[in-house]
Design a protein around this motif. Structure first.
Motif, short mmCIF file in Angstrom:
data_model
loop_
_atom_site.label_atom_id
_atom_site.label_comp_id
_atom_site.label_asym_id
_atom_site.label_seq_id
_atom_site.Cartn_x
_atom_site.Cartn_y
_atom_site.Cartn_z
N GLU A 317 0.83 -1.23 0.00
CA GLU A 317 0.00 0.00 0.00
C GLU A 317 0.86 1.26 0.00
N LEU A 318 1.96 1.20 -0.74
CA LEU A 318 2.86 2.34 -0.81
C LEU A 318 2.74 3.03 -2.17
N PRO A 319 2.55 4.34 -2.20
CA PRO A 319 2.58 5.06 -3.48
C PRO A 319 3.99 5.00 -4.06
N TYR A 320 4.09 4.77 -5.36
CA TYR A 320 5.41 4.63 -5.96
C TYR A 320 5.41 5.19 -7.37
N ARG A 321 6.58 5.38 -7.89
CA ARG A 321 6.73 5.75 -9.29
C ARG A 321 7.88 4.94 -9.90
N LYS A 322 7.77 4.74 -11.20
CA LYS A 322 8.75 3.96 -11.95
C LYS A 322 9.51 4.91 -12.87
N LEU A 323 10.84 4.86 -12.80
CA LEU A 323 11.69 5.76 -13.58
C LEU A 323 12.58 4.98 -14.54
N LEU A 324 12.72 5.48 -15.75
CA LEU A 324 13.71 4.96 -16.70
C LEU A 324 14.97 5.80 -16.54
N LEU A 325 16.06 5.17 -16.17
CA LEU A 325 17.29 5.92 -15.90
C LEU A 325 17.96 6.38 -17.19
N CYS A 326 18.47 7.61 -17.14
CA CYS A 326 19.19 8.16 -18.28
C CYS A 326 20.62 7.61 -18.31
N GLY A 327 21.32 7.86 -19.41
CA GLY A 327 22.67 7.33 -19.58
C GLY A 327 23.63 7.75 -18.50
N GLY A 328 23.49 8.97 -18.00
CA GLY A 328 24.41 9.47 -16.99
C GLY A 328 24.13 8.99 -15.58
N ASP A 329 23.00 8.30 -15.35
CA ASP A 329 22.63 7.86 -14.01
C ASP A 329 22.61 6.34 -13.88
N MET A 330 22.95 5.65 -14.95
CA MET A 330 22.92 4.19 -14.94
C MET A 330 24.13 3.61 -14.26
N GLY A 331 23.96 2.39 -13.73
CA GLY A 331 25.09 1.65 -13.17
C GLY A 331 26.06 1.24 -14.26
N PHE A 332 27.30 0.99 -13.87
CA PHE A 332 28.39 0.65 -14.79
C PHE A 332 28.04 -0.54 -15.67
N ASN A 333 27.36 -1.55 -15.09
CA ASN A 333 27.13 -2.82 -15.79
C ASN A 333 25.87 -2.83 -16.66
N SER A 334 24.98 -1.89 -16.42
CA SER A 334 23.62 -2.01 -16.95
C SER A 334 23.50 -1.55 -18.40
N ALA A 335 22.60 -2.25 -19.13
CA ALA A 335 22.20 -1.78 -20.46
C ALA A 335 20.88 -1.01 -20.37
N LEU A 336 20.05 -1.33 -19.39
CA LEU A 336 18.77 -0.64 -19.19
C LEU A 336 18.34 -0.86 -17.75
N THR A 337 17.98 0.22 -17.06
CA THR A 337 17.59 0.14 -15.66
C THR A 337 16.33 0.94 -15.40
N PHE A 338 15.41 0.32 -14.67
CA PHE A 338 14.24 1.02 -14.12
C PHE A 338 14.39 1.09 -12.61
N ASP A 339 14.18 2.27 -12.06
CA ASP A 339 14.16 2.44 -10.60
C ASP A 339 12.72 2.56 -10.12
N MET A 340 12.46 1.99 -8.95
CA MET A 340 11.17 2.19 -8.27
C MET A 340 11.42 3.05 -7.04
N GLU A 341 10.64 4.10 -6.92
CA GLU A 341 10.75 5.00 -5.78
C GLU A 341 9.42 5.06 -5.03
N VAL A 342 9.48 5.01 -3.70
CA VAL A 342 8.27 5.15 -2.90
C VAL A 342 8.27 6.55 -2.27
N TYR A 343 7.08 6.99 -1.93
CA TYR A 343 6.95 8.33 -1.35
C TYR A 343 6.93 8.24 0.16
N ALA A 344 7.83 9.00 0.80
CA ALA A 344 7.88 9.10 2.25
C ALA A 344 7.21 10.41 2.63
N ALA A 345 6.00 10.31 3.20
CA ALA A 345 5.15 11.48 3.34
C ALA A 345 5.67 12.53 4.30
#
Length: 424
Positions: A317-345
């Motif tokens: 029951e946590l509000p969240y958003r899904k982000l597609l990471l840009c080239g400058g924020d990706m991990g060294f190994n990754s070809a494509l990364t999605f981050d999930m973030e929850v909202y801390a009220a």
């Protein structure tokens, strides 16, 4: 690790991908790799030619002896003996060339998938989905670092006393909430046919190189000098390394593993309000999911893994958003990364709780992780992993979002695990 053949055959595509990552000195490094690899190939060809001639000469010696031409046979035998020293020197030179190429390859990050946007950092990531209403708290709502003191469930002072900053002690219902989340995440993973793994929480250097933590992140890992072992930053490292130097059969795929471990990160250079309380720790608990897939199935698997992580957040029951990471924020190994973030009220902030990544062949090439087709051909596999989930920020959001005048309500999905419905 990128394959030299890919760099050689798709040089422009590799350079374009590295530019998307804002990778410095990419062209010089790629050109140096190609130059050294060309030298390696020349040395290999010369060595192969020399060995072929040595084999032919050895065969000729037998023919000369049969023809009773002993003087010629002895002269040729002496010539072969002298050539052996040159061959040894060439082999040493070849080994050195191969090592130089590999050392250079270790410095190059993965090439981003074509869908990855250009950008320099977190501000350039793309929001692709958002779920749930943001909680509206009363004016006297407290951030989680105040709530844990109020209800005496997590103690940073005790952790600092026995270990240092960033090592909290969980107590009473705080400890039970931790255990409940771990068991909930593992049970949910089992429902999705992930095989549970309980791996070591230390790894050797070869394992660090296998999944790409070395040589990129040694400064962020705790190192046990006497034994040459690293404390794991995530279960991804030991679980994926189970398959180092392994050739799987096609019928054994896909591989789906899940594991709970404590995770250890030095987080050197981290300070400020954004790392307060549970927002960033040196030791924390996490359940990780890992998949090994055939290349033509890996992006479908990535979507499935994201959907699974999202389902966990919805059950909590946590509000969240899904982000597609840009080239400058990706991990060294990754070809494509999605981050999930929850909202801390109470903090009024989005907190990252999961990264789900497809590494394509980048890790598999380091690991020599391959599969054999039914026709007997050998190919590299794709590796993927995701946090499902990391506990500290999940706990922070649960505490902040569910605080009431009576106490902190526990999400319904966790009550069978906690055996209580409120922290008060």
């Amino acid at each position: 690790m990128l394959q030299v053949a890919v760099i050689r055959e798709q040089t422009n595509k590799v350079l374009e991908g590295l530019r998307k990552r804002n990778f410095k000195d990419a062209e010089n490094l790629i050109n140096l790799i190609l130059k050294k690899d060309a030298l390696r190939k020349e040395t290999q060809k010369a060595l192969d030619d020399r060995k072929a001639k040595a084999n032919a000469d050895a065969k000729k010696i037998g023919e000369l002896i049969k023809a009773q031409k002993n003087d010629e046979a002895n002269a040729l035998r002496a010539s072969i003996g002298e050539a052996k020293e040159t061959t040894k020197a060439m082999e040493a030179s070849l080994n050195e060339s191969e090592k130089e190429v590999i050392d250079l390859l270790y410095k190059i990050p993965n090439i981003p998938h074509e869908s990855v946007p250009a950008g320099f950092g977190a501000d350039d990531n793309l929001k692709v989905y958002e779920h749930g209403l943001l909680p509206q708290l009363s004016l006297d709502a407290l951030p989680h670092w105040e709530l844990i003191k109020k209800y005496d469930i997590i103690d940073f002072d005790l952790g600092n006393k026995i270990a240092g900053a960033g090592f909290p002690v969980y107590k009473g219902k705080g400890a039970k909430l931790q255990r409940a989340l771990i068991n909930f995440f593992l049970d949910e993973a089992e429902k999705q046919n992930y095989k549970e793994i309980q791996p070591p929480i230390v790894v050797n250097e070869a394992s660090g190189y296998g999944t790409g933590q070395l040589p990129d992140k040694e400064g962020q890992m705790y190192f046990i000098q006497e034994d040459g072992l690293y404390m794991i930053p995530t279960a991804e490292v030991p679980i994926t390394n189970l398959y180092r130097d392994v050739i799987l059969n096609e019928e054994d795929l896909p591989v789906k593993n899940a594991g709970y471990t404590p995770c250890f990160r030095r987080e050197a250079g981290s300070w400020g309000a954004h790392v307060r309380g549970l927002n960033r720790l040196h030791q924390f608990d996490k359940v990780e999911i890992v998949q090994i897939r055939k290349p033509d199935e890996s992006y479908q698997a990535l979507d499935e893994m994201c959907a699974y992580v999202q389902s966990l957040l919805e059950k909590l029951e946590l509000p969240y958003r899904k982000l597609l990471l840009c080239g400058g924020d990706m991990g060294f190994n990754s070809a494509l990364t999605f981050d999930m973030e929850v909202y801390a009220a109470a903090q009024q902030r989005w907190l990252e709780v999961s990264s789900v990544s497809n590494f394509e062949t980048f890790q598999a090439n380091r690991l020599k992780l391959r599969y054999k087709t039914k026709e007997g051909k050998i190919h590299l596999l794709h590796t993927l992993n995701g946090s499902a989930l990391a506990l500290p920020r999940i706990v922070a959001s649960i505490l902040e979002n569910n605080q009431t005048s009576d106490g902190i309500k526990i999400p319904k999905a966790l009550i069978p695990y906690t055996k209580f419905d409120i922290i008060n």
